[in-house]
Motif scaffolding. Structure first.
Motif, PDB file in Angstrom:
ATOM      1  N   THR A 120       0.866  -1.453  -0.162  1.00 28.31           N
ATOM      2  CA  THR A 120      -0.195   0.054   0.168  1.00 28.31           C
ATOM      3  C   THR A 120       0.644   1.099  -0.146  1.00 28.31           C
ATOM      4  N   PHE A 121       0.527   2.459  -1.081  1.00 31.18           N
ATOM      5  CA  PHE A 121       1.821   3.437  -0.827  1.00 31.18           C
ATOM      6  C   PHE A 121       0.160   4.642  -1.401  1.00 31.18           C
ATOM      7  N   ASN A 122       1.355   5.742  -1.062  1.00 34.46           N
ATOM      8  CA  ASN A 122       0.323   6.939  -1.713  1.00 34.46           C
ATOM      9  C   ASN A 122       1.373   6.897  -3.105  1.00 34.46           C
ATOM     10  N   PRO A 123       0.607   6.918  -4.463  1.00 34.23           N
ATOM     11  CA  PRO A 123       1.353   7.011  -5.887  1.00 34.23           C
ATOM     12  C   PRO A 123       2.103   8.715  -5.634  1.00 34.23           C
ATOM     13  N   VAL A 124       1.268  10.092  -5.306  1.00 32.71           N
ATOM     14  CA  VAL A 124       1.334  11.094  -5.617  1.00 32.71           C
ATOM     15  C   VAL A 124       3.348  11.342  -4.221  1.00 32.71           C
ATOM     16  N   GLU A 125       2.873  10.821  -3.690  1.00 32.73           N
ATOM     17  CA  GLU A 125       3.624  10.828  -2.720  1.00 32.73           C
ATOM     18  C   GLU A 125       4.721   9.806  -3.273  1.00 32.73           C
ATOM     19  N   ALA A 126       5.162   9.164  -4.215  1.00 33.51           N
ATOM     20  CA  ALA A 126       5.478   8.052  -4.511  1.00 33.51           C
ATOM     21  C   ALA A 126       6.428   9.021  -6.300  1.00 33.51           C
ATOM     22  N   LEU A 127       5.325   9.129  -6.195  1.00 31.76           N
ATOM     23  CA  LEU A 127       5.790   9.812  -8.003  1.00 31.76           C
ATOM     24  C   LEU A 127       6.461  12.050  -7.654  1.00 31.76           C
ATOM     25  N   ILE A 128       6.710  12.495  -7.087  1.00 27.68           N
ATOM     26  CA  ILE A 128       7.231  12.760  -5.817  1.00 27.68           C
ATOM     27  C   ILE A 128       8.860  12.692  -5.832  1.00 27.68           C
ATOM     28  N   ILE A 129       9.047  11.508  -5.412  1.00 28.64           N
ATOM     29  CA  ILE A 129      10.028  10.711  -4.919  1.00 28.64           C
ATOM     30  C   ILE A 129      10.604  10.705  -6.019  1.00 28.64           C
ATOM     31  N   SER A 130       9.760  10.054  -6.610  1.00 31.83           N
ATOM     32  CA  SER A 130      10.401   9.789  -8.402  1.00 31.83           C
ATOM     33  C   SER A 130      10.935  10.881  -9.141  1.00 31.83           C
ATOM     34  N   LEU A 131      10.026  11.981  -9.014  1.00 27.69           N
ATOM     35  CA  LEU A 131      10.902  12.783  -9.703  1.00 27.69           C
ATOM     36  C   LEU A 131      11.834  13.250  -9.343  1.00 27.69           C
ATOM     37  N   ASN A 132      12.134  13.615  -7.870  1.00 28.31           N
ATOM     38  CA  ASN A 132      13.136  13.979  -7.703  1.00 28.31           C
ATOM     39  C   ASN A 132      14.901  13.518  -8.022  1.00 28.31           C
ATOM     40  N   ASN A 133      14.455  11.807  -8.283  1.00 22.48           N
ATOM     41  CA  ASN A 133      15.431  11.092  -8.802  1.00 22.48           C
ATOM     42  C   ASN A 133      15.543  10.736 -10.139  1.00 22.48           C
ATOM     43  N   ILE A 134      14.583  11.250 -11.110  1.00 21.48           N
ATOM     44  CA  ILE A 134      13.999  11.444 -12.521  1.00 21.48           C
ATOM     45  C   ILE A 134      15.540  11.750 -13.129  1.00 21.48           C
ATOM     46  N   GLY A 135      16.468  12.387 -12.990  1.00 19.74           N
ATOM     47  CA  GLY A 135      17.486  12.947 -13.570  1.00 19.74           C
ATOM     48  C   GLY A 135      18.341  11.707 -13.199  1.00 19.74           C
ATOM     49  N   LEU A 136      18.344  10.659 -12.903  1.00 18.35           N
ATOM     50  CA  LEU A 136      19.488   9.880 -12.729  1.00 18.35           C
ATOM     51  C   LEU A 136      18.701   8.557 -13.375  1.00 18.35           C
ATOM     52  N   LEU A 137      17.530   8.841 -13.849  1.00 19.37           N
ATOM     53  CA  LEU A 137      16.996   7.980 -14.557  1.00 19.37           C
ATOM     54  C   LEU A 137      18.313   7.558 -15.688  1.00 19.37           C
ATOM     55  N   PHE A 138      17.639   9.161 -16.228  1.00 19.98           N
ATOM     56  CA  PHE A 138      18.334   9.352 -17.179  1.00 19.98           C
ATOM     57  C   PHE A 138      19.843   9.500 -18.099  1.00 19.98           C
ATOM     58  N   GLN A 139      20.789  10.117 -16.422  1.00 26.45           N
ATOM     59  CA  GLN A 139      21.668   9.508 -16.496  1.00 26.45           C
ATOM     60  C   GLN A 139      22.606   8.307 -16.533  1.00 26.45           C
ATOM     61  N   ASP A 140      22.399   7.678 -15.405  1.00 28.47           N
ATOM     62  CA  ASP A 140      22.951   5.996 -14.772  1.00 28.47           C
ATOM     63  C   ASP A 140      21.837   5.546 -13.830  1.00 28.47           C
ATOM     64  N   LYS A 141      21.246   4.387 -14.752  1.00 31.17           N
ATOM     65  CA  LYS A 141      20.218   3.597 -13.687  1.00 31.17           C
ATOM     66  C   LYS A 141      20.550   2.655 -12.699  1.00 31.17           C
ATOM     67  N   ASP A 142      21.682   2.792 -12.719  1.00 30.69           N
ATOM     68  CA  ASP A 142      22.692   1.776 -11.562  1.00 30.69           C
ATOM     69  C   ASP A 142      22.345   2.943  -9.987  1.00 30.69           C
ATOM     70  N   LYS A 143      22.461   4.807 -10.125  1.00 34.96           N
ATOM     71  CA  LYS A 143      21.986   5.186  -9.385  1.00 34.96           C
ATOM     72  C   LYS A 143      20.845   5.485  -8.623  1.00 34.96           C
ATOM     73  N   ILE A 144      20.052   4.705  -8.890  1.00 34.40           N
ATOM     74  CA  ILE A 144      18.878   4.480  -8.071  1.00 34.40           C
ATOM     75  C   ILE A 144      18.508   3.598  -7.819  1.00 34.40           C
ATOM     76  N   ARG A 145      18.197   3.222  -6.470  1.00 29.81           N
ATOM     77  CA  ARG A 145      18.269   2.054  -5.868  1.00 29.81           C
ATOM     78  C   ARG A 145      17.281   1.949  -5.024  1.00 29.81           C
ATOM     79  N   ILE A 146      16.365   0.863  -5.454  1.00 31.41           N
ATOM     80  CA  ILE A 146      15.034   0.477  -4.731  1.00 31.41           C
ATOM     81  C   ILE A 146      15.377  -0.779  -3.751  1.00 31.41           C
ATOM     82  N   ALA A 147      15.097  -0.275  -2.656  1.00 31.20           N
ATOM     83  CA  ALA A 147      14.981  -0.806  -1.474  1.00 31.20           C
ATOM     84  C   ALA A 147      13.959  -1.627  -0.577  1.00 31.20           C
ATOM     85  N   ILE A 148      13.657  -2.777  -0.424  1.00 27.16           N
ATOM     86  CA  ILE A 148      12.696  -3.357   0.353  1.00 27.16           C
ATOM     87  C   ILE A 148      13.731  -3.723   1.454  1.00 27.16           C
ATOM     88  N   LYS A 149      13.117  -3.248   3.069  1.00 20.73           N
ATOM     89  CA  LYS A 149      13.281  -3.451   4.133  1.00 20.73           C
ATOM     90  C   LYS A 149      12.229  -3.979   5.753  1.00 20.73           C
TER      91      LYS A 149
END
Length: 170
Positions: A107-136
């Protein structure tokens, strides 16, 4: 009981305890080699401020023990920013040296996830290995008469790993 019998009993008891300790330590080391990877999902609800997704997570049990996974509780992070909470309460049998599918509810809030994703969007185009998804989080499991509460789990993939081959870690 004679002194000789007592000494033999104590020596056998110490040897049994030593063997049990070595066996449990080995199982702990084998558990650390066990791994998790995504195995499909189903979107149940997707609204701007509320999403509900069922995720199947494959668990490769590398121990010599049959495990019963009783419950799971995890948090999901994108570059160390929390985006979601995952729970699972379905009991899952994970046989030794085999894989099991753990059904999880995200369960999550898509708008909050989108804001976090947008903060990292530049990294997505530069280097996909700089965006880390972690499950803890934690698993609660049992094996026979042994019950382990809140066993830590830490799964981490980069976007590059997920796009190319998420099975490289398993």
């Amino acid at each position: 009981m004679s002194t000789r019998t007592r000494i033999i009993f104590i020596v056998l008891l110490v040897l049994a305890l030593l063997y049990a300790g070595i066996f449990l330590y080995r199982q702990q080391q084998l558990y650390k080699q066990s791994c998790f990877k995504p195995r499909g999902f189903k979107i149940n609800k997707l609204q701007p401020f509320d999403a509900d997704i069922d995720l199947n997570l494959e668990f490769k049990n590398k121990t010599d023990l049959d495990l019963n996974i009783i419950s799971q509780e995890f948090d999901v992070y994108i570059n160390d920013s929390p985006v979601s909470h995952i729970t699972g309460t379905e009991k899952v049998a994970a046989r030794s040296n085999m894989s099991a599918i753990i059904p999880l509810k995200i369960t999550f809030n898509p708008v909050e996830a989108l804001i976090i994703s947008l903060n990292n969007i530049g990294l997505l185009f530069q280097d996909k290995d700089k965006i880390r998804i972690a499950i803890k989080g934690n698993l609660t499991l049992s094996s026979g008469v042994v019950f382990i509460n809140r066993l830590p789990v830490n799964i981490s993939y980069t976007i590059g790993e997920l796009l190319t081959n998420p099975s490289t870690k398993c």
